[in-house]
Design a protein around this motif. Sequence first.
Motif, PDB file in Angstrom:
ATOM      1  N   LEU A  82       0.676  -1.348  -0.160  1.00 17.60           N
ATOM      2  CA  LEU A  82      -0.173   0.025   0.366  1.00 17.60           C
ATOM      3  C   LEU A  82       0.942   1.193   0.334  1.00 17.60           C
ATOM      4  O   LEU A  82       1.293   2.220  -0.823  1.00 17.60           O
ATOM      5  CB  LEU A  82      -0.977  -0.170   1.091  1.00 17.60           C
ATOM      6  CG  LEU A  82      -2.156   1.518   1.377  1.00 17.60           C
ATOM      7  CD1 LEU A  82      -3.132   0.605   1.974  1.00 17.60           C
ATOM      8  CD2 LEU A  82      -1.640   2.113   2.229  1.00 17.60           C
ATOM      9  N   LEU A  83       1.783   1.268   0.629  1.00 17.80           N
ATOM     10  CA  LEU A  83       2.589   2.653   0.937  1.00 17.80           C
ATOM     11  C   LEU A  83       3.334   2.470  -0.098  1.00 17.80           C
ATOM     12  O   LEU A  83       4.077   3.953  -1.007  1.00 17.80           O
ATOM     13  CB  LEU A  83       3.589   2.122   1.865  1.00 17.80           C
ATOM     14  CG  LEU A  83       3.213   2.339   3.577  1.00 17.80           C
ATOM     15  CD1 LEU A  83       4.285   2.693   4.421  1.00 17.80           C
ATOM     16  CD2 LEU A  83       2.432   3.800   3.581  1.00 17.80           C
ATOM     17  N   ARG A 120      -4.296   1.345  -7.702  1.00 12.91           N
ATOM     18  CA  ARG A 120      -3.698  -0.105  -6.945  1.00 12.91           C
ATOM     19  C   ARG A 120      -3.903   0.700  -6.037  1.00 12.91           C
ATOM     20  O   ARG A 120      -3.847  -0.383  -4.691  1.00 12.91           O
ATOM     21  CB  ARG A 120      -2.225  -0.141  -7.157  1.00 12.91           C
ATOM     22  CG  ARG A 120      -1.845  -1.048  -6.436  1.00 12.91           C
ATOM     23  CD  ARG A 120      -0.215  -1.572  -7.663  1.00 12.91           C
ATOM     24  NE  ARG A 120       0.573  -2.886  -6.494  1.00 12.91           N
ATOM     25  CZ  ARG A 120       0.189  -3.995  -6.315  1.00 12.91           C
ATOM     26  NH1 ARG A 120      -1.318  -4.468  -6.868  1.00 12.91           N
ATOM     27  NH2 ARG A 120       0.704  -4.800  -5.698  1.00 12.91           N
ATOM     28  N   LEU A 121      -3.740   1.618  -4.814  1.00 16.84           N
ATOM     29  CA  LEU A 121      -3.787   2.125  -3.420  1.00 16.84           C
ATOM     30  C   LEU A 121      -5.273   1.709  -3.195  1.00 16.84           C
ATOM     31  O   LEU A 121      -5.377   1.152  -2.130  1.00 16.84           O
ATOM     32  CB  LEU A 121      -3.670   3.354  -3.749  1.00 16.84           C
ATOM     33  CG  LEU A 121      -3.236   3.898  -1.987  1.00 16.84           C
ATOM     34  CD1 LEU A 121      -2.480   3.612  -1.790  1.00 16.84           C
ATOM     35  CD2 LEU A 121      -3.814   5.589  -1.680  1.00 16.84           C
ATOM     36  N   LYS A 122      -6.659   1.971  -4.069  1.00 14.27           N
ATOM     37  CA  LYS A 122      -7.823   1.402  -3.560  1.00 14.27           C
ATOM     38  C   LYS A 122      -8.267  -0.379  -3.281  1.00 14.27           C
ATOM     39  O   LYS A 122      -8.344  -0.438  -2.742  1.00 14.27           O
ATOM     40  CB  LYS A 122      -8.381   2.571  -4.649  1.00 14.27           C
ATOM     41  CG  LYS A 122      -8.657   3.130  -4.557  1.00 14.27           C
ATOM     42  CD  LYS A 122      -9.891   4.166  -5.422  1.00 14.27           C
ATOM     43  CE  LYS A 122     -10.010   6.223  -5.590  1.00 14.27           C
ATOM     44  NZ  LYS A 122     -10.950   6.772  -6.440  1.00 14.27           N
ATOM     45  N   ALA A 131      -6.342  -1.097  -0.361  1.00 14.67           N
ATOM     46  CA  ALA A 131      -7.698  -0.624   0.819  1.00 14.67           C
ATOM     47  C   ALA A 131      -8.254  -1.284   0.990  1.00 14.67           C
ATOM     48  O   ALA A 131      -8.312  -1.968   2.010  1.00 14.67           O
ATOM     49  CB  ALA A 131      -7.399   0.873   0.724  1.00 14.67           C
ATOM     50  N   THR A 132      -8.803  -1.377  -0.484  1.00 18.19           N
ATOM     51  CA  THR A 132      -9.988  -3.039  -0.440  1.00 18.19           C
ATOM     52  C   THR A 132      -9.576  -4.218   0.227  1.00 18.19           C
ATOM     53  O   THR A 132     -10.722  -4.213   1.338  1.00 18.19           O
ATOM     54  CB  THR A 132     -10.763  -3.047  -1.948  1.00 18.19           C
ATOM     55  OG1 THR A 132     -11.137  -1.218  -2.066  1.00 18.19           O
ATOM     56  CG2 THR A 132     -12.338  -3.459  -1.639  1.00 18.19           C
ATOM     57  N   ARG A 133      -8.994  -4.872  -0.364  1.00 18.49           N
ATOM     58  CA  ARG A 133      -8.487  -5.951   0.215  1.00 18.49           C
ATOM     59  C   ARG A 133      -8.014  -6.054   1.920  1.00 18.49           C
ATOM     60  O   ARG A 133      -8.579  -6.949   2.809  1.00 18.49           O
ATOM     61  CB  ARG A 133      -7.031  -6.494  -0.485  1.00 18.49           C
ATOM     62  CG  ARG A 133      -7.221  -7.312  -2.027  1.00 18.49           C
ATOM     63  CD  ARG A 133      -6.351  -7.472  -2.019  1.00 18.49           C
ATOM     64  NE  ARG A 133      -5.003  -7.481  -2.209  1.00 18.49           N
ATOM     65  CZ  ARG A 133      -4.171  -6.246  -3.446  1.00 18.49           C
ATOM     66  NH1 ARG A 133      -4.972  -6.433  -4.546  1.00 18.49           N
ATOM     67  NH2 ARG A 133      -3.442  -5.937  -2.959  1.00 18.49           N
ATOM     68  N   LEU A 134      -7.699  -4.815   2.364  1.00 15.43           N
ATOM     69  CA  LEU A 134      -7.464  -4.967   4.191  1.00 15.43           C
ATOM     70  C   LEU A 134      -8.118  -4.543   4.495  1.00 15.43           C
ATOM     71  O   LEU A 134      -8.796  -4.505   5.601  1.00 15.43           O
ATOM     72  CB  LEU A 134      -6.481  -3.731   4.368  1.00 15.43           C
ATOM     73  CG  LEU A 134      -4.909  -3.988   3.519  1.00 15.43           C
ATOM     74  CD1 LEU A 134      -4.203  -2.764   3.693  1.00 15.43           C
ATOM     75  CD2 LEU A 134      -4.263  -5.040   4.480  1.00 15.43           C
ATOM     76  N   ASP A 135      -9.218  -4.268   3.638  1.00 18.10           N
ATOM     77  CA  ASP A 135     -10.629  -3.634   4.335  1.00 18.10           C
ATOM     78  C   ASP A 135     -11.026  -4.941   5.525  1.00 18.10           C
ATOM     79  O   ASP A 135     -12.612  -5.386   5.160  1.00 18.10           O
ATOM     80  CB  ASP A 135     -11.887  -2.440   4.204  1.00 18.10           C
ATOM     81  CG  ASP A 135     -12.913  -2.352   4.467  1.00 18.10           C
ATOM     82  OD1 ASP A 135     -12.664  -2.269   5.375  1.00 18.10           O
ATOM     83  OD2 ASP A 135     -13.955  -1.882   4.075  1.00 18.10           O
ATOM     84  N   ALA A 136     -10.740  -5.558   6.349  1.00 23.38           N
ATOM     85  CA  ALA A 136     -11.094  -6.740   6.792  1.00 23.38           C
ATOM     86  C   ALA A 136     -12.926  -6.628   7.691  1.00 23.38           C
ATOM     87  O   ALA A 136     -13.568  -7.243   7.916  1.00 23.38           O
ATOM     88  CB  ALA A 136     -10.676  -7.030   7.822  1.00 23.38           C
ATOM     89  N   ASP A 137     -13.127  -5.450   8.650  1.00 21.84           N
ATOM     90  CA  ASP A 137     -14.477  -4.853   9.021  1.00 21.84           C
ATOM     91  C   ASP A 137     -15.331  -4.059   8.306  1.00 21.84           C
ATOM     92  O   ASP A 137     -16.423  -3.914   9.292  1.00 21.84           O
ATOM     93  CB  ASP A 137     -13.851  -4.103  10.270  1.00 21.84           C
ATOM     94  CG  ASP A 137     -13.321  -2.879   9.943  1.00 21.84           C
ATOM     95  OD1 ASP A 137     -12.976  -2.379   8.685  1.00 21.84           O
ATOM     96  OD2 ASP A 137     -13.028  -2.466  11.121  1.00 21.84           O
ATOM     97  N   THR A 193      -4.251   2.708   8.157  1.00 19.36           N
ATOM     98  CA  THR A 193      -3.357   1.530   7.343  1.00 19.36           C
ATOM     99  C   THR A 193      -2.172   2.551   7.870  1.00 19.36           C
ATOM    100  O   THR A 193      -1.180   3.906   7.391  1.00 19.36           O
ATOM    101  CB  THR A 193      -3.799   1.394   6.612  1.00 19.36           C
ATOM    102  OG1 THR A 193      -4.671   0.536   7.133  1.00 19.36           O
ATOM    103  CG2 THR A 193      -2.871   0.377   6.655  1.00 19.36           C
ATOM    104  N   ASN A 194      -0.524   1.735   8.303  1.00 14.84           N
ATOM    105  CA  ASN A 194      -0.061   2.036   8.239  1.00 14.84           C
ATOM    106  C   ASN A 194       1.248   1.418   8.129  1.00 14.84           C
ATOM    107  O   ASN A 194       0.538   0.123   8.303  1.00 14.84           O
ATOM    108  CB  ASN A 194       1.140   3.442   9.616  1.00 14.84           C
ATOM    109  CG  ASN A 194       0.831   2.050  11.305  1.00 14.84           C
ATOM    110  OD1 ASN A 194       2.078   1.755  10.923  1.00 14.84           O
ATOM    111  ND2 ASN A 194      -0.342   2.584  11.508  1.00 14.84           N
ATOM    112  N   PHE A 195       2.989   1.293   8.082  1.00 16.93           N
ATOM    113  CA  PHE A 195       3.331   0.359   8.258  1.00 16.93           C
ATOM    114  C   PHE A 195       5.019   0.817   8.577  1.00 16.93           C
ATOM    115  O   PHE A 195       5.389   1.354   8.655  1.00 16.93           O
ATOM    116  CB  PHE A 195       4.098  -0.259   6.401  1.00 16.93           C
ATOM    117  CG  PHE A 195       4.815  -1.360   6.828  1.00 16.93           C
ATOM    118  CD1 PHE A 195       4.367  -2.444   7.407  1.00 16.93           C
ATOM    119  CD2 PHE A 195       5.800  -1.187   6.232  1.00 16.93           C
ATOM    120  CE1 PHE A 195       5.215  -4.259   7.360  1.00 16.93           C
ATOM    121  CE2 PHE A 195       7.707  -2.064   6.311  1.00 16.93           C
ATOM    122  CZ  PHE A 195       6.640  -3.159   6.491  1.00 16.93           C
TER     123      PHE A 195
END
Length: 470
Positions: free
Chosen positions: A46-47, A57-59, A62-68, A79-81
């Motif tokens: 993402l970064l 690609r960022l979106k 982010a969609t894949r990371l949207d677990a909740d 989100t951060n790394f």
Amino acid sequence: MPSRAASAAAAAIAEKMKDRNLPLPSAFQIRFNTDDEDEWPQEATLLSAAYSGNIRRLKEIATRLDADGRGADSTLRRTNFEGMNALHAAVGGKGLLPMCRYLVEEVRMDVNKRDTTNGKNMTPLQHAVSGGNLPALRYLLDKGADLHVASHLKGQEGITALHTAVEKGRCEIAKHLLLRGAHVDGESCRSTPLHAAVTGGHDSTVKILLDHHANPNKEVNLVTPVDIALDTPSLPCLKLLILAGAEVNGVNNPLARAALEGLTEAIKCLLEAAANPNIPNMFGKLPIEIAAEYGTREDVEIMFPFTSPIPTVTDWNVDGIISHIKLERKQLEDGDFVEKKRSELRRQGDDAFKKQEYTNLSALYTQKYMTNLFGIKYAAICGMWLHWSLCWHRMGDGKRALQDALMCKKLRPIWAKAYYRQGAALMLLKNYAKACEVLSEGLELDPESDEIDKLYWEAMELKSTSTTVA
């Protein structure tokens, strides 16, 4: 919470990025030992997308990371790394404005949020400066970024975006920050922006700061921009500073320093600016004597017409000066001569102290330590600075007393007496708050010291009284 191994790896990659100036994606390739982003943690990919300005690609990431199920925008904000978020990566990377607008205006990311990568606490604005991205910097300022925010990293406290811009030689960014109201003489724990520009040897940014009325004589930790120009060394920076009114006869004796380093052109420049070659350095040596020992014959020849005759030099000419210095060095290698000289100076010093002749005492201390430069002990060097500080204090010169106390403390940071002398000098300068702080540190090193304890409570009382009056 990241594991200890992960934290160590993060520190290692940060060091590599610093030393090699690697783009973030390249750093990640080294970190994860692969250029296949699908094998990286999704937060890292993402970064990388933010860094490259790839909104689509960022979106997707982010969609894949949207677990909740709270949405891609909410996920991006959270989100951060390892302390760095998408906005930090975007403005410090390619700095593309569409990505910046998307993250700030649609995702509503905070333009002043600090990262926590390795404790650097950099804001997006500071990332934009480091990346050299002027359009992104302008955008952030238009959206409310604070250009006065400073670093909290230990040892770099107070470093602002302007400090970073001039240290990296980023002229256009420096100009823009100054036009937007950046403090031209803003002081960090170690420098002003002018100090930082000279340290980098960037004469173009030095000129910009001086054109905006930066103070060429500002001291930080008793170091001036001229001192740094000689240390770097940078003749163009030195010339600009002198043209702006820099003091060429400062307490650190620029001419003596230039002679010590063999900086022939700097010596010429300083003499043209009316530097006084008859002012001795801290060891009682004139610049021409230093040049005869450490510089070149040319340096001695340049200073000879401007230097008053030295009584101890029998033949007052260039060859005579060089021969005199060679003889002095030979004598200092003679153990019997050194011991006899040291005993005589000790006796004279005791007499001077009893008579309160502190100017003579300071000169005698200098000669005493000079007789033992071959084989002098480290502790004795510290004692030399301590004695000088005491002499300046007795003569009422708080600034020089503080300077020598700081040198002693720098050489021997766990010696409580150095803190005592620094505290005493600060009290002479009526800086009671700082004196209390320093003396408190001294007491931590030596809790049984009655003299430090007594001075600490005296400083506390004066601090309280001055606060009440104010």
